[in-house]
Design a protein around this motif. Structure first.
Motif: not given
Length: 88
Positions: A7-17
């Motif tokens: 979940x963090x591997x999905x949410x963190x990069x998508x937050x940066x994008x």
């Protein structure tokens, strides 16, 4: 991989994008001058920025989640094929 890391591997990069998209879009566009239905909702400029950030984040998270789903190995792919040299 445990589900919290995924979940963090999905949410963190998508937050940066989403942060990058927010900067790129609103460096070129003033939300008050563009009709996007926000006038009917009586949203302020900051409200439009906030709402669009979460839309960008949702879109990027969906893209990352689909990528993670497609990248998971299938159980059949882990098993060696019959006649494979790894079967011993």
């Amino acid at each position: 991989m445990n589900w919290q890391r995924q979940v963090m591997g999905i949410l963190w990069p998508s937050f940066l994008v989403a942060c990058g998209m927010e900067v790129l879009v609103f460096a070129l566009v003033d939300p008050v001058n563009v009709y996007c239905g926000a006038g009917a909702l009586h949203m302020s400029r900051q409200g439009i920025y906030t709402g669009s950030f979460f839309v960008f984040w949702l879109m990027a998270a969906a893209s990352s989640a689909f990528t993670a789903l497609l990248a998971e190995p299938n159980a059949d792919e882990d098993a060696p094929a019959p006649g494979d040299a790894r079967t011993g």
